[in-house]
Design an enzyme around this catalytic site. Structure first.
Site, PDB file in Angstrom:
ATOM      1  N   ARG A  59      55.552  -0.195  -0.312  1.00  6.07           N
ATOM      2  CA  ARG A  59      54.271   0.367  -0.769  1.00  6.07           C
ATOM      3  C   ARG A  59      53.536   1.044   0.383  1.00  6.07           C
ATOM      4  NH1 ARG A  59      49.789  -2.507  -0.945  1.00  6.07           N
ATOM      5  NH2 ARG A  59      50.758  -4.423  -1.682  1.00  6.07           N
ATOM      6  N   TYR A 112      44.427  20.572 -15.770  1.00  6.82           N
ATOM      7  CA  TYR A 112      45.198  19.700 -16.673  1.00  6.82           C
ATOM      8  C   TYR A 112      44.248  18.687 -17.330  1.00  6.82           C
ATOM      9  CZ  TYR A 112      48.800  16.302 -18.007  1.00  6.82           C
ATOM     10  OH  TYR A 112      49.597  15.434 -18.696  1.00  6.82           O
ATOM     11  N   ASP A 184      44.994  21.876  -6.597  1.00  8.20           N
ATOM     12  CA  ASP A 184      46.213  21.468  -7.299  1.00  8.20           C
ATOM     13  C   ASP A 184      47.117  22.703  -7.349  1.00  8.20           C
ATOM     14  OD1 ASP A 184      48.206  20.948  -9.186  1.00  8.20           O
ATOM     15  OD2 ASP A 184      46.908  19.721 -10.449  1.00  8.20           O
ATOM     16  N   LYS A 209      57.029  18.776 -11.724  1.00 11.65           N
ATOM     17  CA  LYS A 209      57.223  20.169 -12.154  1.00 11.65           C
ATOM     18  C   LYS A 209      58.166  20.925 -11.204  1.00 11.65           C
ATOM     19  CE  LYS A 209      53.926  18.699 -14.803  1.00 11.65           C
ATOM     20  NZ  LYS A 209      54.293  17.800 -15.854  1.00 11.65           N
TER      21      LYS A 209
HETATM   22  N1  LCS Z   1      48.471  18.846 -12.376  1.00  9.79           N
HETATM   23  C1  LCS Z   1      48.979  19.778 -13.196  1.00  9.79           C
HETATM   24  C2  LCS Z   1      48.653  21.210 -12.946  1.00  9.79           C
HETATM   25  C3  LCS Z   1      49.791  19.412 -14.269  1.00  9.79           C
HETATM   26  O1  LCS Z   1      50.280  20.371 -15.061  1.00  9.79           O
HETATM   27  C4  LCS Z   1      50.080  18.034 -14.482  1.00  9.79           C
HETATM   28  C5  LCS Z   1      50.921  17.585 -15.607  1.00  9.79           C
HETATM   29  C6  LCS Z   1      49.515  17.096 -13.593  1.00  9.79           C
HETATM   30  C7  LCS Z   1      48.735  17.529 -12.548  1.00  9.79           C
HETATM   31  C8  LCS Z   1      49.794  15.633 -13.746  1.00  9.79           C
HETATM   32  O2  LCS Z   1      51.079  15.354 -13.294  1.00  9.79           O
HETATM   33  P1  LCS Z   1      51.982  14.132 -13.826  1.00  9.79           P
HETATM   34  O3  LCS Z   1      51.156  12.902 -13.682  1.00  9.79           O
HETATM   35  O4  LCS Z   1      52.320  14.419 -15.250  1.00  9.79           O
HETATM   36  O5  LCS Z   1      53.139  14.163 -12.892  1.00  9.79           O
HETATM   37  N2  LCS Z   1      51.108  18.544 -16.615  1.00  9.79           N
HETATM   38  C9  LCS Z   1      51.718  18.357 -17.767  1.00  9.79           C
HETATM   39  C10 LCS Z   1      51.759  19.328 -18.784  1.00  9.79           C
HETATM   40  O6  LCS Z   1      51.227  20.444 -18.734  1.00  9.79           O
HETATM   41  N3  LCS Z   1      52.445  18.875 -19.813  1.00  9.79           N
HETATM   42  O7  LCS Z   1      52.901  17.613 -19.589  1.00  9.79           O
HETATM   43  C11 LCS Z   1      52.439  17.183 -18.271  1.00  9.79           C
END
Ligand code: LCS
Length: 394
Positions: A59, A112, A184, A209
């Site tokens: 951790r 998001y 972000d 992503k």
């Molecule tokens: N920031 C952006 C720009 C994102 O598109 C997402 C997830 C996150 C943060 C959060 O990341 P995660 O915790 O899912 O790794 N975006 C998603 C979307 O557009 N569809 O499903 C997940």
């Protein structure tokens, strides 16, 4: 090799974060262990006091996670990075580290959804106030600044509207107010946009992503510019506990090796598809940073090395046309998430945002025919042929 700042980006994708290990493996081994042996009580003591560098407990730090963190930090021209269990864990850790009760944050409205909810629920409960703004308008950011503003938070291009913010202008406004600009950078990745070059203070990504790129990992990362911030963030992450694990770190590190060529292919194909969609009679409008019709086309040209793999468009015929399109595509898969090698298609009105009323959706600019398309690296003619046969029926 990992410390050579003069290497080109595509070379760095292959060699960053690689160090010397026992037996000389070419790729970082997976240290699938929760804890590390001390040589003696004195050794354990000196590691805990920070007198000596070493691993204690996963951790806190783990060699496989650290190798991936170093690789991404090198790609963003950062000082160090912190791997997190998801993109949302990265967002949460940054807010926890930078905000206290009584503080104010200016947040772009094109972020998001769960980032908005996190601020409106958990951080509001702890006494942090948020003002949401159209971050593509610098005057709107400036007018939202208050004496207690500590953070300006921007996702650009934003999810799912692809609204673009001027990072240099936003950094200037934040710094004049003694606030920090957090970006972000998930939609572009460091291959296409380097927020530190425009004055950002902290960068984060959903590793889920483009950085991992293969739709088989949930992860997040935070990149910082100096040791003091790194230590503060590391302590916060260690306490809140949202760390990534060694195996997922290994997969992300592997995915990074093809980041430069994947982003190039995503961008070339998306440009072609966006232009094709824009001239299609069944399409109302298309948003893509590489189209002159994008409202922030000039900023995109200045800020991005190429225009990425995300397209948003409005199909004529609203809800039912969108739904039919979803049910007739064959190659593109119906799924949330984005940034993988396979093309993914999503119709918010009938899928992710179906439980919201139409009115609330439209307040968030999610119209009934809006479709989000994550362009994969399949042959572009196959992707277009699939969309064409589906649009014929929509
Ligand atoms: N920031 C952006 C720009 C994102 O598109 C997402 C997830 C996150 C943060 C959060 O990341 P995660 O915790 O899912 O790794 N975006 C998603 C979307 O557009 N569809 O499903 C997940």
């Amino acid at each position: 090799m990992s410390h050579n700042k003069n290497l080109a980006f595509d070379t760095k994708c292959i060699h960053s974060g690689i160090r010397e290990y026992e037996h000389g493996p070419v790729v970082p081994p997976i240290y699938q262990t929760s804890t590390f042996k001390f040589e003696s009580a004195q050794h354990g003591g000196s590691l805990f006091k920070g007198e000596q560098k070493g691993y204690i407990y996963t951790r806190m730090l783990n060699p496989t996670i650290e190798a991936m963190e170093d690789a991404i930090s090198a790609l963003e021209n950062g000082h160090k990075a912190l791997g997190c269990g998801s993109g949302m864990a990265a967002v949460h850790t940054v807010f926890s580290a930078l905000l206290s009760a009584g503080d104010h944050i200016v947040c772009s409205e094109a972020v998001y959804g769960p980032t908005v909810t996190l601020l409106k629920t958990i951080f509001a409960k702890f006494g942090v106030e948020t003002t949401f703004v159209d971050a593509s308008n610098l005057d709107a950011i400036k007018s939202a600044i208050m004496p207690n503003t500590k953070v300006v938070y921007i996702e650009t291009p934003g999810n799912p509207t692809l609204a673009i913010a001027d990072l240099e202008g936003a950094a200037k406004i934040a710094h004049e107010a003694n606030a920090q600009l957090v970006v972000d950078n998930t939609f572009m990745s460091p291959a296409l946009q380097k927020p530190f070059d425009f004055g950002a203070d902290v960068i984060l990504h959903s590793l889920t992503k483009f950085l991992n790129g293969h739709a088989d990992v949930i992860g997040g990362i935070i990149i910082v510019k100096d040791e003091e911030t790194y230590k503060h963030f590391r302590k916060t992450l260690n306490q809140t506990g949202g760390v990534i694990d060694p195996f997922n770190s290994f997969l992300v590190h592997r995915g990074l090796k093809t980041l430069a060529i994947r982003m190039e292919r995503h961008s070339i194909s998306a440009q072609k598809i966006a232009e094709w969609l824009e001239s299609h009679p069944k399409i109302e409008w298309v948003r893509y940073p590489g189209l002159k019709s994008h409202p922030q086309y000039d900023i995109a040209q200045r800020q991005h090395n190429a225009q990425g793999g995300m397209i948003t468009f409005e199909v004529k015929g609203g809800f039912s046309a969108g739904e039919t399109l979803m049910n007739t595509v064959k190659l593109s898969q119906l799924a949330v998430s984005l940034g993988g090698v396979e093309s993914l298609i999503q119709h918010p009105a009938s899928m992710t945002h179906a439980s919201m009323g139409k009115e609330i959706r439209e307040e968030a600019n999610i119209t009934d025919g809006l479709v989000r398309f994550s362009v994969g690296i399949e042959n572009v003619e196959d992707i277009i042929a699939d969309l064409e046969q589906a649009l014929d029926k929509a």
